[in-house]
Design an enzyme around this catalytic site. Structure first.
Site, short mmCIF file in Angstrom:
data_model
loop_
_atom_site.label_atom_id
_atom_site.label_comp_id
_atom_site.label_asym_id
_atom_site.label_seq_id
_atom_site.Cartn_x
_atom_site.Cartn_y
_atom_site.Cartn_z
N ASN A 72 12.13 5.82 -6.43
CA ASN A 72 10.93 5.40 -5.71
C ASN A 72 10.48 6.59 -4.86
O ASN A 72 11.05 6.87 -3.81
CB ASN A 72 11.23 4.19 -4.82
CG ASN A 72 10.00 3.64 -4.13
OD1 ASN A 72 8.94 4.27 -4.09
ND2 ASN A 72 10.13 2.47 -3.53
N ARG B 112 9.08 3.47 -9.74
CA ARG B 112 8.09 2.58 -9.13
C ARG B 112 6.77 3.33 -9.04
O ARG B 112 6.70 4.43 -8.50
CB ARG B 112 8.54 2.17 -7.73
CG ARG B 112 7.52 1.28 -7.03
CD ARG B 112 7.66 1.34 -5.53
NE ARG B 112 6.65 0.50 -4.88
CZ ARG B 112 6.23 0.68 -3.63
NH1 ARG B 112 6.69 1.67 -2.91
NH2 ARG B 112 5.31 -0.11 -3.12
N HIS C 85 3.00 -4.63 -4.26
CA HIS C 85 4.34 -5.17 -3.98
C HIS C 85 4.75 -6.19 -5.06
O HIS C 85 5.56 -7.08 -4.81
CB HIS C 85 4.41 -5.84 -2.60
CG HIS C 85 4.08 -4.93 -1.46
ND1 HIS C 85 3.29 -5.33 -0.40
CD2 HIS C 85 4.43 -3.65 -1.22
CE1 HIS C 85 3.16 -4.32 0.45
NE2 HIS C 85 3.84 -3.30 -0.03
N ARG D 232 -1.95 0.26 8.79
CA ARG D 232 -3.16 -0.16 8.08
C ARG D 232 -3.75 -1.42 8.72
O ARG D 232 -3.02 -2.31 9.13
CB ARG D 232 -2.85 -0.40 6.60
CG ARG D 232 -2.69 0.88 5.81
CD ARG D 232 -2.16 0.62 4.42
NE ARG D 232 -0.71 0.74 4.37
CZ ARG D 232 0.02 0.53 3.28
NH1 ARG D 232 -0.56 0.17 2.16
NH2 ARG D 232 1.32 0.67 3.31
N GLU E 125 13.98 -4.57 -5.05
CA GLU E 125 13.05 -4.01 -6.03
C GLU E 125 13.76 -3.10 -7.02
O GLU E 125 13.36 -3.00 -8.18
CB GLU E 125 11.94 -3.25 -5.30
CG GLU E 125 11.05 -4.16 -4.46
CD GLU E 125 10.07 -3.40 -3.59
OE1 GLU E 125 8.93 -3.21 -4.05
OE2 GLU E 125 10.43 -3.01 -2.47
#
Length: 395
Positions: free
Chosen positions: A7, A90, A179, A239, A382
């Protein structure tokens, strides 16, 4: 089969070597502060941790350090790089072209590159990780797993924006969601845990530095909070989440900010950081507990946004069996879970405050005895999901 899960972030590299199909994790690691003279390298093999501070000026040096460590006699888990049979990457944005996991080709890399504008903080780093891995693990299959894939089951009424249709048809402007690997993993765990008849309608709540929610009906995503890019929806670390587009026009016209400056403001200087000066929820929670009014307000604002989405998704699903908290904040912040579940008794959501305080790495229920809706904490993984999808593709 040994699968290296990679990742690649803008300044980090997370990795695991996972043996499939047993799902045995051979080692875990993280390279932080890439581009700095004092970058941090972390490696864990069977609970034995190794840490090193060293100059890692780019991703290539970082990945070479990872490869050297995997081959190390004491720290390593392989004898040659050829023992890595696949590298699962990813990739944040796959547009509408990728609805499943794929083996990386030149066309795939070009497609990832074409989507830079939609995920400027992620896709360039993801592609860098792929291109460097190709030079080190030369016999391994490079496999791309897209964050957007799981959300491709959304109906058109959920993903289309109310702008002229030509922008959807020609420019593919629509909601994609992110996600997805995490939402897929925890929703499948929830369905297995609750049994099929009690898990038709689930809301998954992924809370980390980036945050998102998904409405999942009978195992398929029908709506999600992130859209064209990973910037709207919930309040995140840096964000803003949902914002009236009039604010953007005001910033550009009245305050003479460029599009790039506005993008930087909304993606890197807003969210919890903009509200409090901190982007790490641990610092915000600590300061809130010590009476900092700005931090207290920021927590309430973020939780309020979560509750709004729970309400809207319960309506879209036409019922609710369970909500699932996951990711770093969702799994570890009892305070955020508590305030996110307040005033939802109308929907049958009632939190047990004492259960909520218990820390565990296992799936657990934290609803009260009278709650009609299950409230679950499911640790996301993940990396296991990426390894599983990579293995399934090759087999």
């Amino acid at each position: 089969m040994n699968i290296l899960v990679l990742n690649a972030g803008s300044s980090s590299l997370k990795y695991q070597v996972i043996e499939m199909p047993s799902k045995h994790v051979k080692c875990v690691g993280l390279v932080e502060r890439i581009g700095m003279e004092d970058a941090i390298f972390n490696h864990d093999k069977n609970g034995k941790e190794y840490h090193e501070t060293m100059p890692i000026l780019n991703h290539k040096i970082g990945l070479e350090k990872i490869a050297d460590t995997l081959l190390d006699k004491k720290l390593g888990v392989i004898n040659t790089v050829d023992e890595i049979e696949a590298v699962g990457h990813r990739v944040v944005h796959g547009g509408n072209k990728f609805s499943k996991t794929v083996i990386v080709t030149d066309d795939v890399k070009n497609s990832i590159r074409d989507l830079y504008d939609l995920a400027p903080l992620h896709n360039p780093a993801n592609l860098t990780g792929i291109e460097i891995a190709e030079t080190i693990f030369t016999k391994a299959k490079q496999i791309a797993i897209f964050d957007t894939s799981f959300h491709q089951t959304m109906p058109k009424v959920a993903y289309q924006y109310a702008i002229p249709t030509k922008y959807l048809e020609k420019h593919k402007i629509r909601a994609y969601g992110f996600h997805g690997t995490s939402h897929k993993y925890v929703s499948e765990k929830a369905i297995d845990y609750l049994k099929q008849e009690n898990s038709r309608n689930i809301i998954t709540i992924h809370l980390g530095n980036g945050c998102s929610m998904a409405a999942i009906k009978e195992g398929e995503c029908i709506d999600t909070s992130l859209g064209l890019g990973p910037a709207n929806g919930l309040v995140m670390g840096t964000r803003s989440g949902d914002i009236d587009h009039s604010v953007i026009f005001f910033l550009m016209k009245k305050l003479n900010k460029t599009a790039e400056q506005v993008s930087n403001l909304l993606q890197k200087q807003s969210g919890m950081k903009g509200l409090t000066g901190f982007s790490d929820l641990r610092e915000i929670t600590e300061n809130a507990a010590n009476g900092n009014a700005e931090c207290q307000h920021a927590l309430n604002l973020a939780a309020y946004r979560i509750r709004k989405y729970i309400g809207s998704y319960a309506a879209v699903l036409n019922g609710l069996d369970a909500i699932v908290f996951t990711a770093g904040i969702g799994e570890n912040s009892a305070e955020m879970r508590k305030i996110a579940c307040e005033n939802l008794t109308f929907l049958g959501i009632e939190l047990d405050k004492e259960k909520n305080k218990i820390r565990s790495k296992k799936i657990r229920e934290i609803q009260s005895a009278t709650s009609k809706v299950k409230i679950l904490i499911i640790p996301t993984n993940e990396e296991i999901e990426i390894a599983k999808q990579s293995y399934q593709l090759l087999k």
